[in-house]
Design a protein around this motif. Structure first.
Motif, PDB file in Angstrom:
ATOM      1  N   ILE A   1      62.442 -43.875 -96.368  1.00 28.63           N
ATOM      2  CA  ILE A   1      62.476 -45.178 -95.707  1.00 28.63           C
ATOM      3  C   ILE A   1      63.905 -45.620 -95.385  1.00 28.63           C
ATOM      4  CG2 ILE A   1      61.892 -47.633 -95.944  1.00 28.63           C
ATOM      5  CD1 ILE A   1      59.619 -46.671 -97.859  1.00 28.63           C
ATOM      6  N   CYS A   2      64.766 -45.660 -96.409  1.00 28.48           N
ATOM      7  CA  CYS A   2      66.089 -46.205 -96.148  1.00 28.48           C
ATOM      8  C   CYS A   2      67.245 -45.491 -96.852  1.00 28.48           C
ATOM      9  CB  CYS A   2      66.114 -47.692 -96.498  1.00 28.48           C
ATOM     10  SG  CYS A   2      65.729 -48.034 -98.219  1.00 28.48           S
ATOM     11  N   GLN A   3      66.984 -44.630 -97.815  1.00 29.96           N
ATOM     12  CA  GLN A   3      68.064 -43.985 -98.558  1.00 29.96           C
ATOM     13  C   GLN A   3      67.844 -42.483 -98.646  1.00 29.96           C
ATOM     14  OE1 GLN A   3      70.720 -45.710 -99.445  1.00 29.96           O
ATOM     15  NE2 GLN A   3      69.810 -47.688 -98.954  1.00 29.96           N
TER      16      GLN A   3
ATOM     17  N   GLU B   1      69.089 -35.251 -89.049  1.00 29.11           N
ATOM     18  CA  GLU B   1      67.994 -35.476 -88.111  1.00 29.11           C
ATOM     19  C   GLU B   1      66.695 -35.852 -88.847  1.00 29.11           C
ATOM     20  OE1 GLU B   1      65.921 -32.114 -85.662  1.00 29.11           O
ATOM     21  OE2 GLU B   1      67.820 -32.626 -84.680  1.00 29.11           O
ATOM     22  N   GLN B   2      66.475 -35.266 -90.002  1.00 25.04           N
ATOM     23  CA  GLN B   2      65.246 -35.514 -90.760  1.00 25.04           C
ATOM     24  C   GLN B   2      65.283 -36.820 -91.549  1.00 25.04           C
ATOM     25  OE1 GLN B   2      63.445 -31.813 -92.587  1.00 25.04           O
ATOM     26  NE2 GLN B   2      65.457 -31.011 -91.985  1.00 25.04           N
ATOM     27  N   VAL B   3      66.482 -37.388 -91.733  1.00 33.18           N
ATOM     28  CA  VAL B   3      66.608 -38.658 -92.469  1.00 33.18           C
ATOM     29  C   VAL B   3      67.462 -39.648 -91.673  1.00 33.18           C
ATOM     30  CG1 VAL B   3      66.227 -37.684 -94.768  1.00 33.18           C
ATOM     31  CG2 VAL B   3      68.546 -37.735 -93.833  1.00 33.18           C
ATOM     32  N   LYS B   4      67.404 -39.545 -90.339  1.00 29.23           N
ATOM     33  CA  LYS B   4      68.294 -40.332 -89.483  1.00 29.23           C
ATOM     34  C   LYS B   4      68.112 -41.838 -89.626  1.00 29.23           C
ATOM     35  CE  LYS B   4      65.246 -39.609 -85.601  1.00 29.23           C
ATOM     36  NZ  LYS B   4      64.991 -38.698 -84.526  1.00 29.23           N
ATOM     37  N   HIS B   5      66.980 -42.271 -90.113  1.00 32.75           N
ATOM     38  CA  HIS B   5      66.704 -43.697 -90.295  1.00 32.75           C
ATOM     39  C   HIS B   5      67.255 -44.215 -91.623  1.00 32.75           C
ATOM     40  CE1 HIS B   5      63.495 -41.136 -91.787  1.00 32.75           C
ATOM     41  NE2 HIS B   5      63.298 -42.028 -92.734  1.00 32.75           N
ATOM     42  N   CYS B   6      67.912 -43.357 -92.394  1.00 31.38           N
ATOM     43  CA  CYS B   6      68.381 -43.706 -93.743  1.00 31.38           C
ATOM     44  C   CYS B   6      69.908 -43.802 -93.826  1.00 31.38           C
ATOM     45  CB  CYS B   6      67.945 -42.621 -94.730  1.00 31.38           C
ATOM     46  SG  CYS B   6      66.165 -42.485 -94.981  1.00 31.38           S
TER      47      CYS B   6
END
Length: 141
Positions: free
Chosen positions: A64-66, A93-98
């Protein structure tokens, strides 16, 4: 040279993963334990050359964020050819929203700065007793 990017844990030679990480002093865990570690990670990247593991990296995340990136290693003969950058880009790329943290060897700080990571002023770590001395000797703490 034909490098294949794989972002799953199927058909990986875990002894090659263990050997690559051990070569750089990143982990002394055996092949079976490395398999568990990577399979329990949120994101993984393997670089394969002739079906042999020549690059690895993984990320832990809440999704989600970290997120945190660990165990980035690349065979020496591929250094300077942008494959290290490729491993990081595929993980990011796989955790770009974090928000993403990582720790690295003091010698590679500039590499990660060039990829958009900032040096933290308040990073802290608590190591197991058997790892603390080793981390101190390597210049991590």
């Amino acid at each position: 040279m034909n490098i294949v990017i794989q972002q799953h844990c199927q058909a990986i030679n875990w002894q090659e993963v263990a050997d690559l990480l051990a070569f750089y002093g990143l982990s002394s865990l055996d092949a079976n334990t490395q398999e568990q570690v990577f399979k329990r990670s949120y994101a993984v990247v393997f670089l394969l050359e002739n079906e042999q593991v020549v690059g690895v990296g993984r990320a832990l995340s809440d999704g989600i964020c970290q997120a945190a990136i660990y165990n980035v290693a690349l065979a020496k003969h591929l250094h300077g050819q942008k494959y290290g950058r490729l491993i990081i880009e595929k993980l990011v790329e796989q955790v770009k929203h974090c928000n993403i943290i990582l720790y690295t060897h003091p010698q590679t700080v500039e590499f990660y700065r060039n990829l958009g990571f900032d040096l933290m002023k308040t990073g802290m770590a608590r190591y197991q007793a058997d790892h603390r001395t080793e981390m101190k000797n390597m210049g991590f703490i």
